[in-house]
Design a protein around this motif. Sequence first.
Motif, PDB file in Angstrom:
ATOM      1  N   ALA A 139       0.837  -1.208   0.000  1.00  0.00           N
ATOM      2  CA  ALA A 139       0.000   0.000   0.000  1.00  0.00           C
ATOM      3  C   ALA A 139       0.870   1.256   0.000  1.00  0.00           C
ATOM      4  O   ALA A 139       0.588   2.211  -0.731  1.00  0.00           O
ATOM      5  CB  ALA A 139      -0.947  -0.008   1.200  1.00  0.00           C
ATOM      6  N   CYS A 140       1.922   1.250   0.811  1.00  0.00           N
ATOM      7  CA  CYS A 140       2.827   2.407   0.849  1.00  0.00           C
ATOM      8  C   CYS A 140       3.519   2.602  -0.496  1.00  0.00           C
ATOM      9  O   CYS A 140       3.655   3.739  -0.970  1.00  0.00           O
ATOM     10  CB  CYS A 140       3.863   2.251   1.959  1.00  0.00           C
ATOM     11  N   MET A 141       3.945   1.512  -1.117  1.00  0.00           N
ATOM     12  CA  MET A 141       4.586   1.616  -2.439  1.00  0.00           C
ATOM     13  C   MET A 141       3.593   2.089  -3.490  1.00  0.00           C
ATOM     14  O   MET A 141       3.929   2.914  -4.347  1.00  0.00           O
ATOM     15  CB  MET A 141       5.212   0.285  -2.835  1.00  0.00           C
ATOM     16  N   ALA A 142       2.360   1.591  -3.426  1.00  0.00           N
ATOM     17  CA  ALA A 142       1.329   2.023  -4.376  1.00  0.00           C
ATOM     18  C   ALA A 142       1.044   3.513  -4.214  1.00  0.00           C
ATOM     19  O   ALA A 142       0.910   4.238  -5.209  1.00  0.00           O
ATOM     20  CB  ALA A 142       0.054   1.206  -4.183  1.00  0.00           C
ATOM     21  N   LEU A 143       0.962   3.976  -2.974  1.00  0.00           N
ATOM     22  CA  LEU A 143       0.751   5.407  -2.741  1.00  0.00           C
ATOM     23  C   LEU A 143       1.919   6.221  -3.281  1.00  0.00           C
ATOM     24  O   LEU A 143       1.729   7.303  -3.850  1.00  0.00           O
ATOM     25  CB  LEU A 143       0.548   5.680  -1.249  1.00  0.00           C
ATOM     26  N   GLY A 144       3.128   5.717  -3.106  1.00  0.00           N
ATOM     27  CA  GLY A 144       4.301   6.400  -3.634  1.00  0.00           C
ATOM     28  C   GLY A 144       4.282   6.473  -5.149  1.00  0.00           C
ATOM     29  O   GLY A 144       4.559   7.524  -5.744  1.00  0.00           O
ATOM     30  N   LEU A 145       3.924   5.365  -5.804  1.00  0.00           N
ATOM     31  CA  LEU A 145       3.839   5.360  -7.264  1.00  0.00           C
ATOM     32  C   LEU A 145       2.743   6.293  -7.762  1.00  0.00           C
ATOM     33  O   LEU A 145       2.922   7.017  -8.745  1.00  0.00           O
ATOM     34  CB  LEU A 145       3.607   3.936  -7.776  1.00  0.00           C
ATOM     35  N   PHE A 146       1.601   6.291  -7.068  1.00  0.00           N
ATOM     36  CA  PHE A 146       0.529   7.227  -7.397  1.00  0.00           C
ATOM     37  C   PHE A 146       1.037   8.654  -7.284  1.00  0.00           C
ATOM     38  O   PHE A 146       0.797   9.491  -8.165  1.00  0.00           O
ATOM     39  CB  PHE A 146      -0.689   7.028  -6.486  1.00  0.00           C
ATOM     40  N   GLY A 147       1.725   8.954  -6.181  1.00  0.00           N
ATOM     41  CA  GLY A 147       2.230  10.310  -5.962  1.00  0.00           C
ATOM     42  C   GLY A 147       3.200  10.746  -7.040  1.00  0.00           C
ATOM     43  O   GLY A 147       3.084  11.856  -7.585  1.00  0.00           O
ATOM     44  N   VAL A 148       4.156   9.886  -7.371  1.00  0.00           N
ATOM     45  CA  VAL A 148       5.132  10.221  -8.418  1.00  0.00           C
ATOM     46  C   VAL A 148       4.425  10.435  -9.753  1.00  0.00           C
ATOM     47  O   VAL A 148       4.686  11.414 -10.466  1.00  0.00           O
ATOM     48  CB  VAL A 148       6.220   9.130  -8.525  1.00  0.00           C
ATOM     49  N   ALA A 149       3.519   9.526 -10.106  1.00  0.00           N
ATOM     50  CA  ALA A 149       2.796   9.649 -11.375  1.00  0.00           C
ATOM     51  C   ALA A 149       1.999  10.950 -11.425  1.00  0.00           C
ATOM     52  O   ALA A 149       2.019  11.666 -12.445  1.00  0.00           O
ATOM     53  CB  ALA A 149       1.875   8.446 -11.582  1.00  0.00           C
ATOM     54  N   ALA A 150       1.306  11.277 -10.357  1.00  0.00           N
ATOM     55  CA  ALA A 150       0.495  12.496 -10.330  1.00  0.00           C
ATOM     56  C   ALA A 150       1.367  13.744 -10.406  1.00  0.00           C
ATOM     57  O   ALA A 150       1.027  14.713 -11.107  1.00  0.00           O
ATOM     58  CB  ALA A 150      -0.362  12.521  -9.060  1.00  0.00           C
ATOM     59  N   ILE A 151       2.501  13.736  -9.733  1.00  0.00           N
ATOM     60  CA  ILE A 151       3.411  14.889  -9.767  1.00  0.00           C
ATOM     61  C   ILE A 151       3.986  15.068 -11.172  1.00  0.00           C
ATOM     62  O   ILE A 151       4.041  16.181 -11.693  1.00  0.00           O
ATOM     63  CB  ILE A 151       4.521  14.724  -8.708  1.00  0.00           C
ATOM     64  N   VAL A 152       4.397  13.966 -11.790  1.00  0.00           N
ATOM     65  CA  VAL A 152       4.949  14.036 -13.157  1.00  0.00           C
ATOM     66  C   VAL A 152       3.878  14.510 -14.134  1.00  0.00           C
ATOM     67  O   VAL A 152       4.135  15.372 -14.988  1.00  0.00           O
ATOM     68  CB  VAL A 152       5.538  12.668 -13.568  1.00  0.00           C
ATOM     69  N   LEU A 153       2.671  13.961 -14.035  1.00  0.00           N
ATOM     70  CA  LEU A 153       1.593  14.374 -14.937  1.00  0.00           C
ATOM     71  C   LEU A 153       1.236  15.843 -14.749  1.00  0.00           C
ATOM     72  O   LEU A 153       0.997  16.563 -15.732  1.00  0.00           O
ATOM     73  CB  LEU A 153       0.356  13.499 -14.737  1.00  0.00           C
ATOM     74  N   ARG A 154       1.211  16.310 -13.504  1.00  0.00           N
ATOM     75  CA  ARG A 154       0.914  17.726 -13.238  1.00  0.00           C
ATOM     76  C   ARG A 154       1.984  18.616 -13.858  1.00  0.00           C
ATOM     77  O   ARG A 154       1.689  19.643 -14.466  1.00  0.00           O
ATOM     78  CB  ARG A 154       0.787  18.000 -11.746  1.00  0.00           C
ATOM     79  N   ALA A 155       3.252  18.227 -13.696  1.00  0.00           N
ATOM     80  CA  ALA A 155       4.343  19.022 -14.265  1.00  0.00           C
ATOM     81  C   ALA A 155       4.247  19.055 -15.787  1.00  0.00           C
ATOM     82  O   ALA A 155       4.449  20.113 -16.416  1.00  0.00           O
ATOM     83  CB  ALA A 155       5.693  18.459 -13.822  1.00  0.00           C
ATOM     84  N   ALA A 156       3.940  17.917 -16.403  1.00  0.00           N
ATOM     85  CA  ALA A 156       3.796  17.868 -17.860  1.00  0.00           C
ATOM     86  C   ALA A 156       2.628  18.737 -18.318  1.00  0.00           C
ATOM     87  O   ALA A 156       2.725  19.467 -19.314  1.00  0.00           O
ATOM     88  CB  ALA A 156       3.609  16.428 -18.329  1.00  0.00           C
ATOM     89  N   TRP A 157       1.543  18.676 -17.609  1.00  0.00           N
ATOM     90  CA  TRP A 157       0.361  19.475 -17.938  1.00  0.00           C
ATOM     91  C   TRP A 157       0.668  20.967 -17.833  1.00  0.00           C
ATOM     92  O   TRP A 157       0.284  21.744 -18.694  1.00  0.00           O
ATOM     93  CB  TRP A 157      -0.792  19.101 -17.014  1.00  0.00           C
ATOM     94  N   ASN A 158       1.390  21.342 -16.783  1.00  0.00           N
ATOM     95  CA  ASN A 158       1.731  22.756 -16.592  1.00  0.00           C
ATOM     96  C   ASN A 158       2.654  23.263 -17.694  1.00  0.00           C
ATOM     97  O   ASN A 158       2.590  24.428 -18.059  1.00  0.00           O
ATOM     98  CB  ASN A 158       2.373  22.973 -15.225  1.00  0.00           C
ATOM     99  N   ARG A 159       3.528  22.403 -18.234  1.00  0.00           N
ATOM    100  CA  ARG A 159       4.407  22.796 -19.324  1.00  0.00           C
ATOM    101  C   ARG A 159       3.617  23.040 -20.610  1.00  0.00           C
ATOM    102  O   ARG A 159       4.028  23.826 -21.451  1.00  0.00           O
ATOM    103  CB  ARG A 159       5.487  21.740 -19.559  1.00  0.00           C
ATOM    104  N   LEU A 160       2.500  22.325 -20.763  1.00  0.00           N
ATOM    105  CA  LEU A 160       1.683  22.482 -21.958  1.00  0.00           C
ATOM    106  C   LEU A 160       0.897  23.789 -21.955  1.00  0.00           C
ATOM    107  O   LEU A 160       0.514  24.285 -23.021  1.00  0.00           O
ATOM    108  CB  LEU A 160       0.712  21.308 -22.113  1.00  0.00           C
ATOM    109  N   GLU A 161       0.643  24.302 -20.784  1.00  0.00           N
ATOM    110  CA  GLU A 161      -0.171  25.536 -20.685  1.00  0.00           C
ATOM    111  C   GLU A 161       0.597  26.763 -21.046  1.00  0.00           C
ATOM    112  O   GLU A 161       1.706  26.948 -21.050  1.00  0.00           O
ATOM    113  CB  GLU A 161      -0.737  25.681 -19.274  1.00  0.00           C
TER     114      GLU A 161
END
Length: 161
Positions: A139-161
Amino acid sequence: MPFTPIHLGPGLAFKAIGGRRFSFMVFGGAQVLMDIEPLLGILRGWPVLHGPTHTVWGALPIGLLAGAIGRPISAACLRSLRIPHAPFTWPASFAGALLGTYSHVLLDAIMHSDLQPVWPLSPANPLLRWISVDQLHLACMALGLFGVAAIVLRAAWNRLE
């Protein structure tokens, strides 16, 4: 083992959700402060490694200390490494610190039999083995992977704007 990196998984999820309103660096520092007591216990051979600091009451002063020292230490580290960052606020520092200490008590209560989360009100630990240690780590690893994925996706989205 004190200073387990598995506790950082939920911190990455908190960072993904909280953004700049949450300090992952202070969260990590709070994890280390929480495990000073078990480290001393290991070094000195104490029969109970998770004592007063690993309670609802003990997590509060450690969280407040981590929040107070975390902002200036983290800001200095980021500045010295020349890492660009959003303004580092006191609320973000205390959010990281208090979520760090209280999530630490929750996670450790599930896996350590010597932990009494609401001591001195009760010696019981109703969270012990609520899920298996393997499930907790997953569960802790899954939360970590979720967090990394969400942070990377947010950063990519912000670069597109």
